[in-house]
Design an enzyme around this catalytic site. Structure first.
Site, PDB file in Angstrom:
ATOM      1  N   TRP A  21       0.832  -1.207   0.000  1.00 63.73           N
ATOM      2  CA  TRP A  21       0.000   0.000   0.000  1.00 63.73           C
ATOM      3  C   TRP A  21       0.863   1.253   0.000  1.00 63.73           C
ATOM      4  CZ3 TRP A  21      -1.694   3.181   4.524  1.00 63.73           C
ATOM      5  CH2 TRP A  21      -2.628   4.160   4.153  1.00 63.73           C
ATOM      6  N   ASP A  49       1.036  -8.683   1.211  1.00 65.64           N
ATOM      7  CA  ASP A  49      -0.326  -8.149   1.138  1.00 65.64           C
ATOM      8  C   ASP A  49      -0.485  -7.191  -0.033  1.00 65.64           C
ATOM      9  OD1 ASP A  49      -3.004  -7.673   2.523  1.00 65.64           O
ATOM     10  OD2 ASP A  49      -2.209  -5.630   2.405  1.00 65.64           O
ATOM     11  N   TYR A  54      -4.855  -0.770  -5.064  1.00 66.76           N
ATOM     12  CA  TYR A  54      -3.539  -0.147  -4.904  1.00 66.76           C
ATOM     13  C   TYR A  54      -2.963   0.183  -6.282  1.00 66.76           C
ATOM     14  CZ  TYR A  54      -3.710  -2.003  -0.102  1.00 66.76           C
ATOM     15  OH  TYR A  54      -4.075  -2.308   1.191  1.00 66.76           O
TER      16      TYR A  54
END
Length: 327
Positions: A21, A49, A54
Site C-alpha cells: 500500500w 499483502d 492499490y
C-alpha cells in the site's frame, strides 16, 4: 521470525508481513520490489499483502512480477488481494457477486498465481446484501481460487452478520479482518472487535502499525522531503494525520522512552502492536531497504515490553479504550 495462527485457522503466518500500500507503483518499481521482497522473505516473512485498489492494479502486477522473478516456491508464501475498488464503472466496484469474481480473476493474473491464500472485502458495501457477498466468497473457496476470505474495516455487527449467514446457509465464514491498529488508533481493535476474537476466533492482519509513519517520529517537526506524506496525491491522508491535536507531543514522549530502551521509535511502536495476542500479523510498508531491515527487528523489542514499560506507554498515550483487561 515468530509465526502465529491466523485466528482459529491452521494457517501459520509470520508475525511481521510486508505490504505494498502507498509504495508499490508510487515509490517502488520492479527492481526495488525484488530487493525488498527478497529481504523480507529471507528474514522469515511469509505473507505479502496487496489489493486491486492499490495503484489501480499496478501494485499487484509489480508484486507478481517480482515474486515470479525471485522464484519462491508457491508453498512457501502467502499472498493476498482485496476487492472493492476495481474501476469507475458500476460493475467494477463494490462487493457484488460479479465484481467479487471478476476482481479475483484479475488479481490472479496480475499476481501470477493460481489461487489467493487470503482474499479480503476491502470495505463494507452498503449497496450489496452481505448474504450475496458471503455466497460469492464461498463460491471462490469451493472453486479453489481462494483459501481464506475475510474483511477489512467492517464493523463488528457486519462481520457477525456474515458469520451468522454462513452458519445458516452452510457457507464458508470469514476467517480474518484487516483493520488499522496502532498506538494512536485502538478503539475498534481493542474494544469493538473483542467478541469476534472470542466468539468466532477471527484472525487479524493489521495495517499501519506506524500510523503511516507518524509513529516513526519523522513528522514531529514537519514533513521531510521525499517522505510518504510529501507525495502528490496523498493530501487527504496528510491533512488527516497531521492535525494539531497533541499527537506530536505524544510521539516526542514515546521517542524519549524508546531512547531509554535503546530501540528505535518505529520498532517500539510495531512491537507494541504485537504485544496484543489478537494480532496475527502486522503489515510493514517500506520503500527503502534500510527502513525495512530496521522494522524487521521489531520482534527483538518484545522482551523489553515489561509490565512497567507497558504501563509507561499507557500513561503517555492516555487513550486506552474502556473495558476489561484482556492482555
Amino acid at each position: 521470525m515468530e509465526y502465529r495462527r491466523l485466528g482459529k485457522s491452521g494457517l501459520k503466518i509470520s508475525a511481521l508481513s510486508f505490504g505494498s500500500w502507498v509504495t508499490f507503483g508510487k515509490q517502488v518499481d520492479i527492481n526495488i520490489a525484488k530487493v525488498l521482497i527478497k529481504s523480507a522473505y529471507d528474514a522469515g516473512v511469509n505473507f505479502f499483502d496487496n489489493a486491486e485498489g492499490y495503484m489501480a492494479g499496478a501494485s499487484e502486477k509489480i508484486m507478481g512480477d517480482a515474486i515470479s522473478a525471485l522464484g519462491f516456491p508457491r508453498s512457501s508464501y502467502i499472498v493476498s488481494s482485496k476487492v472493492f475498488w476495481g474501476g469507475s464503472l458500476p460493475t467494477q466496484k463494490g462487493l457484488s457477486a460479479k465484481h467479487v469474481r471478476d476482481a479475483c480473476d484479475a488479481a490472479l493474473t496480475r499476481l501470477k498465481v493460481d489461487y489467493l491464500d487470503l482474499y479480503f472485502c476491502h470495505r463494507p458495501d452498503i449497496d450489496t446484501p452481505i448474504s450475496e457477498t458471503v455466497r460469492a466468497m464461498d463460491n471462490l473457496v469451493r472453486q479453489g481460487k481462494v483459501l481464506y476470505w475475510g474483511t477489512s474495516e467492517w464493523s463488528s455487527q457486519q462481520i457477525t452478520e456474515a458469520h451468522l449467514i454462513a452458519e445458516r446457509e452452510h457457507l464458508t465464514p470469514p476467517t480474518m479482518e484487516q483493520p488499522q491498529y496502532n498506538m494512536l488508533a485502538r478503539q475498534r481493535f481493542e474494544q469493538e472487535y473483542l467478541p469476534l476474537y472470542e466468539n468466532f476466533g477471527m484472525g487479524t492482519t493489521i495495517f499501519s502499525p506506524l500510523r503511516s509513519g507518524i509513529l516513526t517520529g519523522k513528522y514531529v517537526d514537519g514533513i521531510p522531503e521525499n517522505s510518504r506524506l510529501s507525495l502528490e496525491g496523498y493530501e487527504n491522508l496528510r491533512n488527516q494525520l497531521l492535525k494539531d491535536d497533541g499527537t506530536a507531543d505524544t510521539v516526542r514522549q514515546l521517542m524519549h522512552l524508546a531512547s531509554e530502551l535503546n530501540v528505535s521509535m518505529a520498532n517500539l511502536a510495531i512491537a507494541w502492536t504485537l504485544k496484543n495476542p489478537n494480532v496475527s500479523t502486522a503489515i510493514l510498508g517500506a520503500s527503502k531497504l534500510n527502513q525495512l531491515q530496521e522494522n524487521l527487528q521489531a520482534l527483538d523489542v518484545l522482551p523489553l515490553l515489561t509490565p512497567d514499560v507497558m504501563e509507561n506507554i499507557e500513561r503517555i498515550l492516555n487513550n486506552k479504550p474502556a473495558g476489561p483487561e484482556r492482555y
